[in-house]
Design a protein around this motif. Structure first.
Motif, mmCIF file in Angstrom:
data_model
loop_
_atom_site.group_PDB
_atom_site.id
_atom_site.type_symbol
_atom_site.label_atom_id
_atom_site.label_comp_id
_atom_site.label_asym_id
_atom_site.label_seq_id
_atom_site.Cartn_x
_atom_site.Cartn_y
_atom_site.Cartn_z
ATOM 1 N N ILE A 282 0.824 -1.211 0.000
ATOM 2 C CA ILE A 282 0.000 0.000 0.000
ATOM 3 C C ILE A 282 0.860 1.264 0.000
ATOM 4 N N PHE A 283 1.896 1.295 0.821
ATOM 5 C CA PHE A 283 2.779 2.469 0.819
ATOM 6 C C PHE A 283 3.403 2.665 -0.549
ATOM 7 N N TYR A 284 3.944 1.584 -1.111
ATOM 8 C CA TYR A 284 4.514 1.661 -2.457
ATOM 9 C C TYR A 284 3.481 2.167 -3.462
ATOM 10 N N ALA A 285 2.252 1.676 -3.351
ATOM 11 C CA ALA A 285 1.212 2.054 -4.303
ATOM 12 C C ALA A 285 0.906 3.547 -4.224
ATOM 13 N N VAL A 286 0.687 4.034 -3.008
ATOM 14 C CA VAL A 286 0.341 5.444 -2.844
ATOM 15 C C VAL A 286 1.502 6.339 -3.271
ATOM 16 N N LEU A 287 2.732 5.954 -2.880
ATOM 17 C CA LEU A 287 3.882 6.778 -3.232
ATOM 18 C C LEU A 287 4.148 6.763 -4.736
ATOM 19 N N SER A 288 4.205 5.570 -5.344
ATOM 20 C CA SER A 288 4.478 5.508 -6.780
ATOM 21 C C SER A 288 3.355 6.161 -7.576
ATOM 22 N N GLY A 289 2.120 6.006 -7.113
ATOM 23 C CA GLY A 289 1.009 6.662 -7.783
ATOM 24 C C GLY A 289 1.145 8.167 -7.750
ATOM 25 N N ALA A 290 1.515 8.701 -6.592
ATOM 26 C CA ALA A 290 1.693 10.146 -6.474
ATOM 27 C C ALA A 290 2.803 10.645 -7.395
ATOM 28 N N LEU A 291 3.907 9.913 -7.441
ATOM 29 C CA LEU A 291 5.014 10.315 -8.306
ATOM 30 C C LEU A 291 4.618 10.206 -9.784
ATOM 31 N N ALA A 292 3.893 9.144 -10.138
ATOM 32 C CA ALA A 292 3.472 8.964 -11.525
ATOM 33 C C ALA A 292 2.465 10.027 -11.938
ATOM 34 N N GLY A 293 1.527 10.338 -11.051
ATOM 35 C CA GLY A 293 0.526 11.352 -11.380
ATOM 36 C C GLY A 293 1.136 12.716 -11.613
ATOM 37 N N ALA A 294 2.110 13.077 -10.792
ATOM 38 C CA ALA A 294 2.787 14.360 -10.978
ATOM 39 C C ALA A 294 3.576 14.366 -12.284
ATOM 40 N N ALA A 295 4.284 13.262 -12.564
ATOM 41 C CA ALA A 295 5.097 13.188 -13.782
ATOM 42 C C ALA A 295 4.239 13.158 -15.036
ATOM 43 N N ALA A 296 3.041 12.588 -14.939
ATOM 44 C CA ALA A 296 2.169 12.462 -16.102
ATOM 45 C C ALA A 296 1.715 13.816 -16.640
ATOM 46 N N THR A 297 1.843 14.855 -15.837
ATOM 47 C CA THR A 297 1.442 16.188 -16.292
ATOM 48 C C THR A 297 2.525 16.860 -17.119
ATOM 49 N N ASP A 298 3.711 16.241 -17.207
ATOM 50 C CA ASP A 298 4.791 16.792 -18.026
ATOM 51 C C ASP A 298 4.389 16.668 -19.498
ATOM 52 N N PRO A 299 4.303 17.767 -20.242
ATOM 53 C CA PRO A 299 3.815 17.687 -21.625
ATOM 54 C C PRO A 299 4.813 17.089 -22.605
ATOM 55 N N VAL A 300 6.085 16.990 -22.208
ATOM 56 C CA VAL A 300 7.128 16.577 -23.141
ATOM 57 C C VAL A 300 7.614 15.155 -22.878
ATOM 58 N N ALA A 301 8.037 14.874 -21.627
ATOM 59 C CA ALA A 301 8.675 13.579 -21.328
ATOM 60 C C ALA A 301 8.200 13.045 -19.985
ATOM 61 N N PRO A 302 6.939 12.632 -19.886
ATOM 62 C CA PRO A 302 6.429 12.158 -18.587
ATOM 63 C C PRO A 302 7.163 10.937 -18.052
ATOM 64 N N ALA A 303 7.512 9.973 -18.913
ATOM 65 C CA ALA A 303 8.178 8.764 -18.425
ATOM 66 C C ALA A 303 9.564 9.071 -17.891
ATOM 67 N N ALA A 304 10.304 9.926 -18.564
ATOM 68 C CA ALA A 304 11.639 10.288 -18.092
ATOM 69 C C ALA A 304 11.569 10.994 -16.746
ATOM 70 N N ARG A 305 10.603 11.870 -16.612
ATOM 71 C CA ARG A 305 10.436 12.573 -15.333
ATOM 72 C C ARG A 305 10.078 11.591 -14.221
ATOM 73 N N TYR A 306 9.209 10.635 -14.545
ATOM 74 C CA TYR A 306 8.790 9.651 -13.546
ATOM 75 C C TYR A 306 9.953 8.761 -13.131
#
Length: 385
Positions: A282-306
């Motif tokens: 659960i901790f991993y899920a919430v943390l990785s989800g938060a990091l992925a959600g923030a990175a997904a807003t990058d218009p150019v390179a979301p995966a690299a940011r994540y």
């Protein structure tokens, strides 16, 4: 070609803890967010229901409080090693046992209050089109977060198979009537089927979440085998009368795919983020989800940011947990760790941080375990003579 359907900055596939956290983080960044899940909420999810304080910390950083309201903190943990030696100590910070029916629903509701849109929908196809992603042909997204579990469709779209035996566990869990259970989380490891353990986590209402799991080794595990081991390892709990017994797979973090490519990202179980030592996710899920959600807003390179964010936040911990998993394949090392934790609160606290949070194998912990192991080997040699 693209359909004429909806457009969102971020689409999240799966609305469990990883998906809801991704939606919350993306909304905090100002993105439009669509959450897709094949189930309606509230819904049950087979799990140990253990909620470490670290998960609540991440939720608070996302502006979410009250996830544990109405549930009594569990102040202690009892760990029984495969040789029978036990350690029982207080947590530095109490944990909780909150049924996923409640916890996941509260987190989804928080995402909806933050402005995310939730739609019941089983996703069948995800495509990265370069400048955007496409879901089922007519939902256009700037990025897609796959938080859709151990058999993630988004993971398959990236070309990665589910975890194979050796890096995949199978567990069964249910809810037992256990009013006399001590206010402590109990984990009972066993030499049979190693690595394997049973657990009993009191909820605070006279029930306990009980379960048993072991790592798959290429041979199928039957339901009757799982239930027999559960009963044998928790003889003082009415496991035979447990309700809601369901089995589930746990993709261990010892074999993770890349966290994303282009406009497709993976979080939680889809990224095989299950602690190999404790089964905590659960901790991993919430943390990785938060990091992925923030990175997904990058218009150019979301995966690299994540990738960069995940490496900075969890990279060293995941390397240490992989080493711990390798060491714990030897039962005598786990027995030595239990004895060391019984002698020293600092060792106990470090092992808890490693197993439930983002801790590391500290030099003090390693020295303490090695010292106990050396004495044990010496005593064994004396006895043999």
């Amino acid at each position: 070609m693209d359909g004429g359907g909806d457009r969102f900055d971020v689409v999240v596939v799966g609305a469990g803890p990883a998906g809801a956290a991704a939606a919350l983080a993306a909304r905090r960044a100002g993105a439009t967010v669509l959450l897709l899940d094949k189930a309606s909420f509230p819904r049950d999810k087979p799990c140990g229901d253990g909620i470490a304080p670290h998960a609540l910390d991440v939720a608070r950083e996302l502006g979410v409080t009250g996830l544990a309201d109405g549930y009594v903190p569990v102040p202690a943990l009892r760990l029984v090693g495969p040789g029978g030696r036990a350690v029982a100590r207080r947590h530095a910070r109490p944990a909780y046992t909150i049924p996923r029916m409640v916890f996941d629903h509260r987190l989804v509701e928080a995402a909806l209050r933050a402005g995310a849109v939730l739609r019941r929908h089983a996703v069948h196809r995800v495509e990265d089109r370069g400048d955007h992603a496409l879901v089922d042909g007519d939902i256009r997204a700037g990025a897609v977060v796959g938080a859709d579990g151990a058999y993630s469709l988004v993971r398959r779209a990236l070309g990665h198979e589910p975890n194979a035996p050796g890096h995949l566990a199978l567990a069964i869990r249910g809810y037992a009537h256990a009013p006399g259970l001590a206010p402590e989380q109990r984990i009972v490891t066993t030499a049979a089927g190693w690595p394997a353990y049973a657990w009993a986590f009191p909820i605070g209402d006279g029930r306990a979440n009980v379960g048993y799991g072991e790592v798959l080794r290429g041979q199928p595990l039957t339901r009757s085998h799982l239930l027999e081991r559960l009963s044998a390892l928790l003889p003082d709990v009415d496991t035979a009368g447990a309700a809601g017994l369901r089995a589930h797979h746990l993709p261990l973090s010892t074999r993770r795919p890349p966290p994303g490519r282009g406009r497709l990202l993976l979080a939680g179980d889809a990224l095989s983020l299950i602690n190999p030592f404790t089964g905590e996710g659960i901790f991993y899920a919430v943390l990785s989800g938060a990091l992925a959600g923030a990175a997904a807003t990058d218009p150019v390179a979301p995966a690299a940011r994540y990738r960069a964010a995940l490496r900075a936040r969890l990279g060293r911990h995941l390397r240490h947990s992989r080493v711990a998993a390798s060491l714990s394949s030897q039962r005598w090392i786990v027995d030595a760790a239990v004895r060391a934790a019984d002698r020293d609160q600092r060792v106990f606290d470090a092992l808890i941080e490693l197993g439930l949070g983002d801790g590391r194998l500290t030099p003090h912990t390693l020295r303490s375990i090695a010292t106990v192991a050396a004495f044990s080997l010496h005593d064994h040699a004396k006895t043999a003579r």
